[in-house]
Design a protein around this motif. Sequence first.
Motif, PDB file in Angstrom:
ATOM      1  N   GLU A 132       0.783  -1.105  -0.004  1.00 60.68           N
ATOM      2  CA  GLU A 132       0.032  -0.014  -0.011  1.00 60.68           C
ATOM      3  C   GLU A 132       0.885   1.137   0.003  1.00 60.68           C
ATOM      4  O   GLU A 132       0.404   2.345   0.510  1.00 60.68           O
ATOM      5  CB  GLU A 132      -0.725  -0.057   1.199  1.00 60.68           C
ATOM      6  N   GLY A 133       1.837   1.154  -0.658  1.00 60.08           N
ATOM      7  CA  GLY A 133       2.925   2.404  -0.696  1.00 60.08           C
ATOM      8  C   GLY A 133       3.764   2.478   0.396  1.00 60.08           C
ATOM      9  O   GLY A 133       4.766   3.372   0.334  1.00 60.08           O
ATOM     10  N   ARG A 134       3.792   1.645   1.401  1.00 61.90           N
ATOM     11  CA  ARG A 134       4.685   1.734   2.218  1.00 61.90           C
ATOM     12  C   ARG A 134       6.287   1.233   1.856  1.00 61.90           C
ATOM     13  O   ARG A 134       6.352   0.331   1.038  1.00 61.90           O
ATOM     14  CB  ARG A 134       4.353   0.910   3.637  1.00 61.90           C
ATOM     15  N   THR A 135       7.342   2.003   2.145  1.00 60.57           N
ATOM     16  CA  THR A 135       8.603   1.539   2.161  1.00 60.57           C
ATOM     17  C   THR A 135       9.428   1.563   3.210  1.00 60.57           C
ATOM     18  O   THR A 135       9.021   1.658   4.447  1.00 60.57           O
ATOM     19  CB  THR A 135       9.250   2.818   1.363  1.00 60.57           C
ATOM     20  N   ARG A 136      10.472   0.508   3.063  1.00 59.79           N
ATOM     21  CA  ARG A 136      11.411   0.072   4.370  1.00 59.79           C
ATOM     22  C   ARG A 136      11.905   1.280   4.958  1.00 59.79           C
ATOM     23  O   ARG A 136      12.270   2.381   4.156  1.00 59.79           O
ATOM     24  CB  ARG A 136      12.574  -0.758   3.675  1.00 59.79           C
ATOM     25  N   SER A 137      11.919   1.372   6.253  1.00 63.26           N
ATOM     26  CA  SER A 137      12.715   2.484   6.873  1.00 63.26           C
ATOM     27  C   SER A 137      14.448   2.328   6.771  1.00 63.26           C
ATOM     28  O   SER A 137      15.056   3.136   7.052  1.00 63.26           O
ATOM     29  CB  SER A 137      12.295   2.523   8.365  1.00 63.26           C
ATOM     30  N   LYS A 138      14.627   1.054   6.543  1.00 67.98           N
ATOM     31  CA  LYS A 138      15.975   0.615   6.418  1.00 67.98           C
ATOM     32  C   LYS A 138      16.305  -0.178   5.275  1.00 67.98           C
ATOM     33  O   LYS A 138      15.424  -1.209   5.108  1.00 67.98           O
ATOM     34  CB  LYS A 138      16.711  -0.039   7.771  1.00 67.98           C
ATOM     35  N   PRO A 139      17.196   0.108   4.522  1.00 68.87           N
ATOM     36  CA  PRO A 139      17.402  -0.756   3.089  1.00 68.87           C
ATOM     37  C   PRO A 139      17.592  -2.364   3.582  1.00 68.87           C
ATOM     38  O   PRO A 139      18.035  -2.760   4.629  1.00 68.87           O
ATOM     39  CB  PRO A 139      18.455  -0.353   2.420  1.00 68.87           C
ATOM     40  N   HIS A 140      17.257  -3.048   2.648  1.00 69.11           N
ATOM     41  CA  HIS A 140      17.229  -4.667   2.775  1.00 69.11           C
ATOM     42  C   HIS A 140      18.869  -4.793   2.798  1.00 69.11           C
ATOM     43  O   HIS A 140      19.607  -4.424   1.944  1.00 69.11           O
ATOM     44  CB  HIS A 140      16.641  -5.578   1.945  1.00 69.11           C
ATOM     45  N   VAL A 141      19.143  -5.877   3.740  1.00 71.55           N
ATOM     46  CA  VAL A 141      20.668  -6.348   3.752  1.00 71.55           C
ATOM     47  C   VAL A 141      20.312  -7.772   4.003  1.00 71.55           C
ATOM     48  O   VAL A 141      19.746  -8.219   4.917  1.00 71.55           O
ATOM     49  CB  VAL A 141      21.540  -5.669   5.138  1.00 71.55           C
ATOM     50  N   ASP A 142      21.265  -8.524   3.092  1.00 69.38           N
ATOM     51  CA  ASP A 142      21.334 -10.106   3.373  1.00 69.38           C
ATOM     52  C   ASP A 142      21.657 -10.572   4.380  1.00 69.38           C
ATOM     53  O   ASP A 142      22.870  -9.974   5.093  1.00 69.38           O
ATOM     54  CB  ASP A 142      22.010 -10.672   2.152  1.00 69.38           C
ATOM     55  N   GLY A 143      20.921 -11.273   5.079  1.00 71.71           N
ATOM     56  CA  GLY A 143      21.786 -11.966   6.500  1.00 71.71           C
ATOM     57  C   GLY A 143      21.384 -11.116   7.660  1.00 71.71           C
ATOM     58  O   GLY A 143      21.494 -11.290   8.797  1.00 71.71           O
ATOM     59  N   GLN A 144      20.528  -9.905   7.410  1.00 74.33           N
ATOM     60  CA  GLN A 144      20.114  -9.186   8.557  1.00 74.33           C
ATOM     61  C   GLN A 144      18.552  -9.266   8.669  1.00 74.33           C
ATOM     62  O   GLN A 144      17.704  -9.235   7.741  1.00 74.33           O
ATOM     63  CB  GLN A 144      20.341  -7.664   8.212  1.00 74.33           C
ATOM     64  N   TYR A 145      17.832  -9.527   9.843  1.00 74.73           N
ATOM     65  CA  TYR A 145      16.468  -9.653  10.035  1.00 74.73           C
ATOM     66  C   TYR A 145      15.891  -8.527  10.670  1.00 74.73           C
ATOM     67  O   TYR A 145      16.499  -8.038  12.037  1.00 74.73           O
ATOM     68  CB  TYR A 145      16.213 -10.919  10.822  1.00 74.73           C
ATOM     69  N   ALA A 146      14.971  -7.787  10.438  1.00 76.54           N
ATOM     70  CA  ALA A 146      14.046  -6.855  11.149  1.00 76.54           C
ATOM     71  C   ALA A 146      13.366  -7.379  12.401  1.00 76.54           C
ATOM     72  O   ALA A 146      12.691  -8.417  12.098  1.00 76.54           O
ATOM     73  CB  ALA A 146      13.326  -5.951  10.164  1.00 76.54           C
ATOM     74  N   ALA A 147      13.446  -6.736  13.552  1.00 73.46           N
ATOM     75  CA  ALA A 147      12.770  -7.441  14.646  1.00 73.46           C
ATOM     76  C   ALA A 147      11.959  -6.303  15.342  1.00 73.46           C
ATOM     77  O   ALA A 147      12.324  -5.000  15.272  1.00 73.46           O
ATOM     78  CB  ALA A 147      13.794  -8.324  15.475  1.00 73.46           C
ATOM     79  N   HIS A 148      11.077  -6.648  16.246  1.00 72.28           N
ATOM     80  CA  HIS A 148      10.195  -5.994  16.887  1.00 72.28           C
ATOM     81  C   HIS A 148       9.583  -6.685  18.112  1.00 72.28           C
ATOM     82  O   HIS A 148       9.005  -7.818  18.138  1.00 72.28           O
ATOM     83  CB  HIS A 148       9.027  -5.595  16.008  1.00 72.28           C
ATOM     84  N   ILE A 149       9.871  -6.235  19.369  1.00 72.33           N
ATOM     85  CA  ILE A 149       8.994  -6.876  20.720  1.00 72.33           C
ATOM     86  C   ILE A 149       8.047  -5.947  21.088  1.00 72.33           C
ATOM     87  O   ILE A 149       8.042  -4.912  20.921  1.00 72.33           O
ATOM     88  CB  ILE A 149      10.268  -6.630  21.612  1.00 72.33           C
ATOM     89  N   TYR A 150       6.878  -6.699  21.222  1.00 70.36           N
ATOM     90  CA  TYR A 150       5.596  -5.902  21.422  1.00 70.36           C
ATOM     91  C   TYR A 150       4.797  -7.033  22.496  1.00 70.36           C
ATOM     92  O   TYR A 150       4.939  -8.018  22.613  1.00 70.36           O
ATOM     93  CB  TYR A 150       4.902  -5.733  20.479  1.00 70.36           C
ATOM     94  N   ALA A 151       3.925  -6.278  22.953  1.00 70.19           N
ATOM     95  CA  ALA A 151       2.815  -6.846  23.756  1.00 70.19           C
ATOM     96  C   ALA A 151       1.381  -6.909  22.952  1.00 70.19           C
ATOM     97  O   ALA A 151       1.076  -5.949  22.213  1.00 70.19           O
ATOM     98  CB  ALA A 151       2.421  -6.027  25.120  1.00 70.19           C
ATOM     99  N   SER A 152       0.846  -7.909  22.872  1.00 74.89           N
ATOM    100  CA  SER A 152      -0.334  -8.290  21.943  1.00 74.89           C
ATOM    101  C   SER A 152      -1.792  -7.819  22.608  1.00 74.89           C
ATOM    102  O   SER A 152      -1.901  -8.539  23.962  1.00 74.89           O
ATOM    103  CB  SER A 152      -0.208  -9.656  21.360  1.00 74.89           C
ATOM    104  N   VAL A 153      -2.559  -7.509  22.028  1.00 76.25           N
ATOM    105  CA  VAL A 153      -3.981  -7.055  22.794  1.00 76.25           C
ATOM    106  C   VAL A 153      -4.696  -7.565  21.551  1.00 76.25           C
ATOM    107  O   VAL A 153      -5.399  -6.966  20.616  1.00 76.25           O
ATOM    108  CB  VAL A 153      -4.298  -5.813  22.712  1.00 76.25           C
ATOM    109  N   PRO A 154      -5.138  -8.916  21.728  1.00 79.45           N
ATOM    110  CA  PRO A 154      -6.186  -9.552  20.779  1.00 79.45           C
ATOM    111  C   PRO A 154      -7.496  -9.034  20.651  1.00 79.45           C
ATOM    112  O   PRO A 154      -8.042  -8.394  21.646  1.00 79.45           O
ATOM    113  CB  PRO A 154      -6.407 -11.094  21.355  1.00 79.45           C
ATOM    114  N   LEU A 155      -8.038  -8.969  19.320  1.00 77.99           N
ATOM    115  CA  LEU A 155      -9.352  -8.328  19.229  1.00 77.99           C
ATOM    116  C   LEU A 155     -10.501  -9.201  18.703  1.00 77.99           C
ATOM    117  O   LEU A 155     -10.165  -9.758  17.626  1.00 77.99           O
ATOM    118  CB  LEU A 155      -9.092  -7.100  18.211  1.00 77.99           C
ATOM    119  N   SER A 156     -11.458  -9.504  19.355  1.00 75.01           N
ATOM    120  CA  SER A 156     -12.574 -10.288  18.654  1.00 75.01           C
ATOM    121  C   SER A 156     -13.447  -9.314  18.222  1.00 75.01           C
ATOM    122  O   SER A 156     -13.689  -8.245  18.555  1.00 75.01           O
ATOM    123  CB  SER A 156     -13.408 -10.741  19.964  1.00 75.01           C
TER     124      SER A 156
END
Length: 312
Positions: free
Chosen positions: A61-85
């Motif tokens: 939907e038009g979004r772009t990476r905040s940091k260019p792709h690098v082989d062997g590098q993995y973007a990660a994110h830690i978060y708390a989940s709030v499930p939605l029924s």
Amino acid sequence: MKRELCLVAYSSSEESEPEEADVTLAFYVYVYAAQPSSRKLPTLSASLTGPQHVDNPSLHEGRTRSKPHVDGQYAAHIYASVPLSRSSGLFKLLCKIIESGQTMVPSLHDFWSNDSKPELHISLSRPIYLRAHQREEIKRAVKNVADKSPPFTASFAHVSELINDERTRIFLALEVGAGHHEFATLTSSLTPTLRAIRQQEFYSSPRFHASIGWALLGGKDSVEPPNSSDSTNFTTNMDQPSLSSIRADSSNLSTPTENEYFKVTEFPPTLVSSLNEQYGAALVGSVAKSFDVTELCIKIGKDITRWRLNGA
């Protein structure tokens, strides 16, 4: 280091050339071998190197990476989940907030349209970038924090607008009220591990929140960054825009060309106040209610791992 001149062992039989010829031949062999090769190595086959990665915003939907792709590098994110029924009062309230927001910002997107099991994410880390050998290390750290942390109850306080560090997207978010202290404790527990793998720790004055809508940010009149030496979140407060408001007609959007997407220059100054006036009471009252925080999650690339909060 001294080099041996003789590169080949020669016979001492009587049928050999005279000794002078042996020395001359050895010299020419040495000189020829010492010359650098002018031939180029062949290009590796694509089957060995793999396909070249190309970002395609049209798939996102038009979004772009905040940091260019690098082989062997993995973007990660830690978060708390709030499930939605989808049948819950909170989910129905969020849909109404987004629908109202879209009357003022038509390019506003939600986060759950394509999810069979929608959930909200409350960030506990900045976006981080891991090498392959660091993935298991950080998973163990998140699991240890989850094992030592008890579940708790939290709630949302109000609607706000925020932008990301790269200033590519602007967000409609729900800021956390009750539970802020517990979220801060979780981020503090993760800090030693983030420092150990040379990643930025969480913000010094965090505003814990769950993003519920977003729009692409840009255009020739994009707002300028605030004059601040210390960001207070991965997003920045935009409650007091410095430029003229966006209206619901075409003047609030950049005109897209082929392969481009509508971008807003800012949210209207009245957007957040209007949504809080309409839905604030329901957000903090019996409609949305409080929610239980029972698990920590980490997303590495496309893989998500979850752990229950098990502390006493």
